[in-house]
Design an enzyme around this catalytic site. Structure first.
Site, PDB file in Angstrom:
ATOM      1  N   HIS A  64      41.218  42.744  38.349  1.00 14.02           N
ATOM      2  CA  HIS A  64      39.549  43.027  38.562  1.00 14.02           C
ATOM      3  C   HIS A  64      38.882  42.486  36.564  1.00 14.02           C
ATOM      4  O   HIS A  64      38.178  41.650  36.269  1.00 14.02           O
ATOM      5  CB  HIS A  64      38.964  43.193  38.743  1.00 14.02           C
ATOM      6  CG  HIS A  64      37.255  42.834  39.627  1.00 14.02           C
ATOM      7  ND1 HIS A  64      36.105  43.973  38.488  1.00 14.02           N
ATOM      8  CD2 HIS A  64      36.381  41.869  39.767  1.00 14.02           C
ATOM      9  CE1 HIS A  64      35.228  43.107  38.932  1.00 14.02           C
ATOM     10  NE2 HIS A  64      35.567  42.447  39.964  1.00 14.02           N
ATOM     11  N   CYS A  65      39.522  43.222  35.890  1.00 11.90           N
ATOM     12  CA  CYS A  65      39.363  43.875  34.485  1.00 11.90           C
ATOM     13  C   CYS A  65      39.647  42.464  33.825  1.00 11.90           C
ATOM     14  O   CYS A  65      38.725  42.414  32.587  1.00 11.90           O
ATOM     15  CB  CYS A  65      39.507  44.679  33.905  1.00 11.90           C
ATOM     16  SG  CYS A  65      39.251  46.139  34.626  1.00 11.90           S
ATOM     17  N   ILE A  66      40.731  41.502  33.609  1.00  4.66           N
ATOM     18  CA  ILE A  66      40.817  41.191  32.838  1.00  4.66           C
ATOM     19  C   ILE A  66      40.489  39.059  33.931  1.00  4.66           C
ATOM     20  O   ILE A  66      40.752  38.708  32.675  1.00  4.66           O
ATOM     21  CB  ILE A  66      42.889  40.928  32.665  1.00  4.66           C
ATOM     22  CG1 ILE A  66      43.328  40.199  34.099  1.00  4.66           C
ATOM     23  CG2 ILE A  66      42.811  42.115  32.470  1.00  4.66           C
ATOM     24  CD1 ILE A  66      44.707  39.844  33.673  1.00  4.66           C
TER      25      ILE A  66
END
Ligand code: KQY
Length: 363
Positions: A354-356
């Site tokens: 999700h963060c990337i």
């Protein structure tokens, strides 16, 4: 052409859609920072390619890359993944990219938050961060979308919205002295309401244990549907995550969302606990901000998955729990495609799938 607007999305009738609404594309950024990714990012690059390939089964992927890595990235990425040369300081598109808002006339606009590398000079992870801070605006320009420059420091991974008026976040991150210390909780809520057109903020006290983002909500839980979330769970009383997850569950079940619904909470097992090995720590350049020592606890979580066009791209992190996580996600998202990607390498950099990634809504 793309204009920076002086009004706010609320004034203009724009709202932030939920991640489970349709996407026109997903943006990512190529990893190469040697004091975050081991061996100059080479193992991480392979995993980013796998994530991009998985997403591209259903959604167009655009990867941005610094000039020095353009040729290498182009040679390794499939042709259908669009590659754009753009300077960044690292590769966390969720946090450096725009949060998009849409209106009911089929127009979308970007919200460009101020970015300070998860804490600026107080406890940020690197300096400088000016290239990262410029990314959201550049993405909007490439897509010829107008944008708003929001007047607070905020990362995309520190908020989840349900598209129907509710925003979930953590006090640990949004009220951290390294973000907007001059603003009260109420003032921060007012900015979120103005820039995302949400009506209610649900504040959880803390994010995942030992998360170097100061407790991003996207590493603790995800929204399944309005009024329904999935939360990282830990049954080991002696683990610091035990109390954090229980407290979050108690708040969520006692709350109602913006539409007055009682929130249903599903549990996702926590992988591990996972730790950096000596061999993994050896490949990372030493720096001031990020701790990459052998034995350091990793903030691993299956909740850090991406939803894109009826497809769940989730991290594989621990063979003892991967299957259990997949079974739960399959039940929560009937009819969705599920792709697990071996993601320990992303976790070693301090985040996950999700963060990337950052979604661009379809309009
Ligand atoms: O989890 C994220 N959203 C970003 C993590 C940044 C870690 C930097 N090393």
């Amino acid at each position: 052409m793309s204009i920076q607007l002086k009004s706010t999305p609320l004034d203009d009738g724009f709202r932030m859609p939920a991640e489970h609404e349709p996407h026109a594309g997903i943006w990512m950024a190529w990893p190469e920072r040697a004091d975050n990714w081991r061996y100059g990012g080479k193992p991480a690059q392979n995993v980013f390619i796998n994530v991009a390939k998985a997403i591209s089964k259903n959604t167009k992927v655009t990867m941005v890359v610094g000039s020095g890595q353009y040729e290498n990235a182009r040679a390794q990425l499939p042709e259908d993944i669009q590659l754009i040369e753009m300077s960044t300081d690292d590769s966390w598109m969720r946090d450096i990219g725009p949060s998009y808002v849409v209106n009911n006339k089929g127009i979308r606009r970007g919200v460009d938050w101020e970015f300070n590398a998860w804490g600026g000079l107080v406890d940020g992870l690197y300096f400088p961060w000016d290239k990262d801070d410029a990314v959201a605006q550049k993405v909007c320009e490439v897509l010829t979308d107008d944008s708003y420059r929001a007047p607070i420091i905020l990362e995309g991974g520190s908020i989840h919205v349900d598209g129907e008026g509710t925003l979930y976040t953590t006090e640990e991150c949004l009220l951290h002295p390294s973000r907007n210390p001059e603003l009260s909780k109420d003032e921060i809520e007012q900015v979120l309401k103005q820039y995302l057109s949400i009506e209610k903020v649900i504040w959880l006290p803390q994010g995942l244990y030992n998360d170097e983002t100061n407790g991003h909500v996207d590493n603790l839980m995800h929204i399944v549907a309005p009024g329904e979330v999935v939360l990282t769970w830990c049954d080991d009383v002696s683990d610091p995550q035990y109390a954090i997850s229980r407290k979050a569950r108690d708040i969520l079940t006692a709350e109602t969302d913006a539409k007055g619904r009682q929130i249903i909470v599903h549990k996702l097992p926590m992988p591990g606990p996972l730790y950096i090995t000596e061999e993994e720590a050896r490949g990372v350049d030493i720096c001031d901000g990020m701790v990459r020592e052998s034995g350091e606890r990793l903030a691993g979580s299956y909740a850090n998955y991406l939803i894109s066009n009826n497809h769940i791209i989730f991290p594989l992190l621990d063979e003892k729990t991967d299957q259990q996580a997949e079974t739960i996600l399959a039940k929560l998202y009937p009819g969705y495609q599920l792709s697990g990607v071996d993601a320990r390498e992303i976790l070693l950099g301090g985040g996950n799938i999700h963060c990337i990634t950052q979604q661009i809504p379809a309009v």
